[in-house]
Design a protein around this motif. Structure first.
Motif, PDB file in Angstrom:
ATOM      1  N   VAL A  75      -0.552   8.725 -11.982  1.00 58.32           N
ATOM      2  CA  VAL A  75       0.216   8.862 -10.741  1.00 58.32           C
ATOM      3  C   VAL A  75      -0.285   7.901  -9.673  1.00 58.32           C
ATOM      4  O   VAL A  75      -1.490   7.780  -9.454  1.00 58.32           O
ATOM      5  N   VAL A  76       0.654   7.236  -8.987  1.00 55.36           N
ATOM      6  CA  VAL A  76       0.312   6.458  -7.787  1.00 55.36           C
ATOM      7  C   VAL A  76       1.008   7.111  -6.606  1.00 55.36           C
ATOM      8  O   VAL A  76       2.216   7.354  -6.654  1.00 55.36           O
ATOM      9  N   GLU A  77       0.253   7.413  -5.546  1.00 58.12           N
ATOM     10  CA  GLU A  77       0.871   7.884  -4.302  1.00 58.12           C
ATOM     11  C   GLU A  77       0.749   6.792  -3.261  1.00 58.12           C
ATOM     12  O   GLU A  77      -0.353   6.312  -2.976  1.00 58.12           O
ATOM     13  N   PHE A  78       1.868   6.395  -2.660  1.00 59.67           N
ATOM     14  CA  PHE A  78       1.836   5.479  -1.530  1.00 59.67           C
ATOM     15  C   PHE A  78       1.629   6.305  -0.264  1.00 59.67           C
ATOM     16  O   PHE A  78       2.315   7.306  -0.051  1.00 59.67           O
ATOM     17  N   ALA A  79       0.692   5.906   0.587  1.00 57.64           N
ATOM     18  CA  ALA A  79       0.500   6.509   1.909  1.00 57.64           C
ATOM     19  C   ALA A  79       0.163   8.001   1.865  1.00 57.64           C
ATOM     20  O   ALA A  79       0.877   8.813   2.462  1.00 57.64           O
ATOM     21  N   PRO A  80      -0.911   8.381   1.192  1.00 59.66           N
ATOM     22  CA  PRO A  80      -1.241   9.817   1.105  1.00 59.66           C
ATOM     23  C   PRO A  80      -1.621  10.455   2.447  1.00 59.66           C
ATOM     24  O   PRO A  80      -1.598  11.685   2.544  1.00 59.66           O
ATOM     25  N   GLY A  81      -1.934   9.663   3.449  1.00 64.64           N
ATOM     26  CA  GLY A  81      -2.172  10.225   4.791  1.00 64.64           C
ATOM     27  C   GLY A  81      -3.311  11.224   4.806  1.00 64.64           C
ATOM     28  O   GLY A  81      -4.470  10.889   4.580  1.00 64.64           O
ATOM     29  N   LEU A 116       9.781  -0.706  -2.732  1.00 65.71           N
ATOM     30  CA  LEU A 116      10.478  -0.204  -3.924  1.00 65.71           C
ATOM     31  C   LEU A 116      10.234  -1.113  -5.118  1.00 65.71           C
ATOM     32  O   LEU A 116      10.062  -0.656  -6.245  1.00 65.71           O
ATOM     33  N   SER A 117      10.203  -2.422  -4.838  1.00 65.06           N
ATOM     34  CA  SER A 117       9.976  -3.378  -5.920  1.00 65.06           C
ATOM     35  C   SER A 117       8.557  -3.201  -6.489  1.00 65.06           C
ATOM     36  O   SER A 117       8.337  -3.278  -7.701  1.00 65.06           O
ATOM     37  N   GLU A 118       7.600  -2.933  -5.605  1.00 70.27           N
ATOM     38  CA  GLU A 118       6.220  -2.684  -6.062  1.00 70.27           C
ATOM     39  C   GLU A 118       6.162  -1.395  -6.887  1.00 70.27           C
ATOM     40  O   GLU A 118       5.494  -1.342  -7.921  1.00 70.27           O
ATOM     41  N   ALA A 119       6.897  -0.372  -6.447  1.00 71.87           N
ATOM     42  CA  ALA A 119       6.920   0.887  -7.216  1.00 71.87           C
ATOM     43  C   ALA A 119       7.450   0.607  -8.617  1.00 71.87           C
ATOM     44  O   ALA A 119       6.886   1.071  -9.615  1.00 71.87           O
ATOM     45  N   ARG A 120       8.498  -0.187  -8.681  1.00 73.61           N
ATOM     46  CA  ARG A 120       9.090  -0.495  -9.986  1.00 73.61           C
ATOM     47  C   ARG A 120       8.099  -1.274 -10.863  1.00 73.61           C
ATOM     48  O   ARG A 120       7.967  -1.029 -12.041  1.00 73.61           O
ATOM     49  N   ARG A 121       7.384  -2.210 -10.231  1.00 78.82           N
ATOM     50  CA  ARG A 121       6.390  -3.007 -10.982  1.00 78.82           C
ATOM     51  C   ARG A 121       5.287  -2.110 -11.554  1.00 78.82           C
ATOM     52  O   ARG A 121       4.827  -2.304 -12.671  1.00 78.82           O
ATOM     53  N   SER A 159      -0.221  -3.390  -3.701  1.00 79.73           N
ATOM     54  CA  SER A 159      -1.243  -2.383  -4.034  1.00 79.73           C
ATOM     55  C   SER A 159      -2.415  -2.973  -4.806  1.00 79.73           C
ATOM     56  O   SER A 159      -3.503  -2.423  -4.790  1.00 79.73           O
ATOM     57  N   GLY A 160      -2.152  -4.079  -5.512  1.00 80.22           N
ATOM     58  CA  GLY A 160      -3.212  -4.679  -6.326  1.00 80.22           C
ATOM     59  C   GLY A 160      -3.436  -3.943  -7.635  1.00 80.22           C
ATOM     60  O   GLY A 160      -4.285  -4.343  -8.435  1.00 80.22           O
ATOM     61  N   LEU A 161      -2.680  -2.893  -7.898  1.00 81.96           N
ATOM     62  CA  LEU A 161      -2.832  -2.160  -9.157  1.00 81.96           C
ATOM     63  C   LEU A 161      -2.081  -2.917 -10.271  1.00 81.96           C
ATOM     64  O   LEU A 161      -1.152  -3.672  -9.997  1.00 81.96           O
ATOM     65  N   PRO A 162      -2.476  -2.685 -11.544  1.00 75.48           N
ATOM     66  CA  PRO A 162      -1.851  -3.447 -12.634  1.00 75.48           C
ATOM     67  C   PRO A 162      -0.392  -3.065 -12.906  1.00 75.48           C
ATOM     68  O   PRO A 162       0.010  -1.938 -12.620  1.00 75.48           O
ATOM     69  N   ASP A 163       0.357  -3.984 -13.490  1.00 77.50           N
ATOM     70  CA  ASP A 163       1.745  -3.721 -13.906  1.00 77.50           C
ATOM     71  C   ASP A 163       1.782  -2.495 -14.816  1.00 77.50           C
ATOM     72  O   ASP A 163       0.881  -2.302 -15.645  1.00 77.50           O
ATOM     73  N   ALA A 164       2.826  -1.724 -14.706  1.00 76.48           N
ATOM     74  CA  ALA A 164       3.131  -0.621 -15.624  1.00 76.48           C
ATOM     75  C   ALA A 164       1.962   0.348 -15.819  1.00 76.48           C
ATOM     76  O   ALA A 164       1.786   0.906 -16.901  1.00 76.48           O
ATOM     77  N   CYS A 165       1.148   0.519 -14.759  1.00 67.14           N
ATOM     78  CA  CYS A 165      -0.032   1.396 -14.905  1.00 67.14           C
ATOM     79  C   CYS A 165       0.330   2.869 -14.722  1.00 67.14           C
ATOM     80  O   CYS A 165      -0.474   3.754 -15.029  1.00 67.14           O
TER      81      CYS A 165
END
Ligand SMILES: C[S@@+](CC[C@H](N)C(=O)[O-])C[C@H]1O[C@@H](n2cnc3c(N)ncnc32)[C@H](O)[C@@H]1O
Length: 280
Positions: free
Chosen positions: A64-70, A146-151, A118-124
């Motif tokens: 799981v990746v969460e963007f902006a967990p605050g 959104l494009s980064e989420a898709r990546r 994010s610097g995280l790997p593709d399809a991680c």
């Protein structure tokens, strides 16, 4: 970092809250709410978050990746499902440091970065989600995120959002501009929500097939909702903090006034999309 127990009996950190160095008058609205003691900072509250997590069907098989967990509220709910890996991508340095100390486990990693890089790997990941963070971006930034989420998503992975929306779908451009200007002035963040159909269109443009959508009223600063989201003890803490600090009270009441004024035209929306092969 030292662990301590806050007024609500919750374990918390001595780490500074985000926005700690800023003057309250100029602080971004979400950090004003955090200063008051609020921890749930998304427009549809915990109820819509729960529905989004269910629609994402997060399980112990997921990465799981969460963007902006605050403040880390959704992160904790997701970590209870024991995912294989959790990454939180948070741009605010103080929030990222606080999250690092709050979220336990070898499978948890906080990355201090912009969601769009994010610097995280593709399809991680098999699941990516973010709440109350896209509405404060320009259209170009929204597209980049959104494009980064898709990546980051492997084939068949899911992306979920929980954001502000304008309603109804045909709301006039003039009304939108008026609401955006008033909200941005009061909250000290450029707020640019979309209509539900526009959020869905963004998903489809990025090769994310919409498989679920839920909506809720924008009542996250109403007493009943604060009680539901934060619980009795934290509510009392919030009331104490707000009573003690006139500037805090002034900022929070002004933010609530704007939401109340435009409640006919604003709501919360959550959308889940499935990564399909080709982006349009
Ligand atoms: C309104 S708060 C929402 C926090 C949390 N998601 C919640 O719903 O309670 C906005 C959060 O988005 C983060 N943020 C805004 N833009 C970001 C970006 N481009 N990349 C990563 N984090 C971002 C802010 O630092 C803050 O933590």
């Amino acid at each position: 970092m030292t662990k301590m127990v806050d007024g609500c009996g919750n374990q918390c950190e001595s780490a500074q809250l985000p926005g700690a160095g800023q003057r309250l008058e100029k602080m971004q609205g979400h950090w004003v709410l955090a200063r008051a003691g609020k921890r749930v900072l998304r427009p549809g509250g915990l109820a819509l978050t729960r529905r989004m997590i269910d629609a994402l069907s997060i399980s112990s098989d997921d990465r799981v990746v969460e963007f902006a967990p605050g403040m880390g509220v959704t992160a904790r709910m997701v970590l209870r499902r024991n995912p294989v890996q959790y990454w939180g991508v948070e741009r605010d340095a103080a929030a990222a440091a606080r999250l690092e100390s709050l979220l336990p486990g070898d499978a948890t990693q906080i990355v201090q970065a912009q969601a769009e890089h994010s610097g995280l790997p593709d399809a991680c990941a098999s699941v990516v989600y973010g709440e109350a963070m896209l509405s404060m971006q320009t259209l170009q930034q929204k597209k980049r995120i959104l494009s980064e989420a898709r990546r980051l998503l492997a084939a068949g992975g899911k992306y979920g959002i929980h954001e502000l929306c304008f309603r109804p779908d045909g709301i006039s451009a003039a009304k939108r501009r008026e609401i955006e200007a008033e909200m941005s002035t009061e909250i000290h963040v450029g707020v640019q929500p979309l209509c539900s159909s526009e959020w869905k269109q963004l998903f489809e443009q990025q090769g994310l097939k919409v498989i679920w959508c839920g909506e809720a009223d924008l009542d996250f600063l109403e007493p009943r909702r604060i009680l539901q989201d934060e619980g009795v003890l934290r509510c009392l803490k919030i009331v104490c903090n707000v009573l003690k600090d006139p500037m805090l009270r002034q900022r929070i009441l002004a933010i609530r006034r704007i939401f109340r004024k435009h409640k006919e035209y604003l709501g919360a929306v959550s959308i889940v999309g499935l990564r399909v092969e080709s982006a349009a």
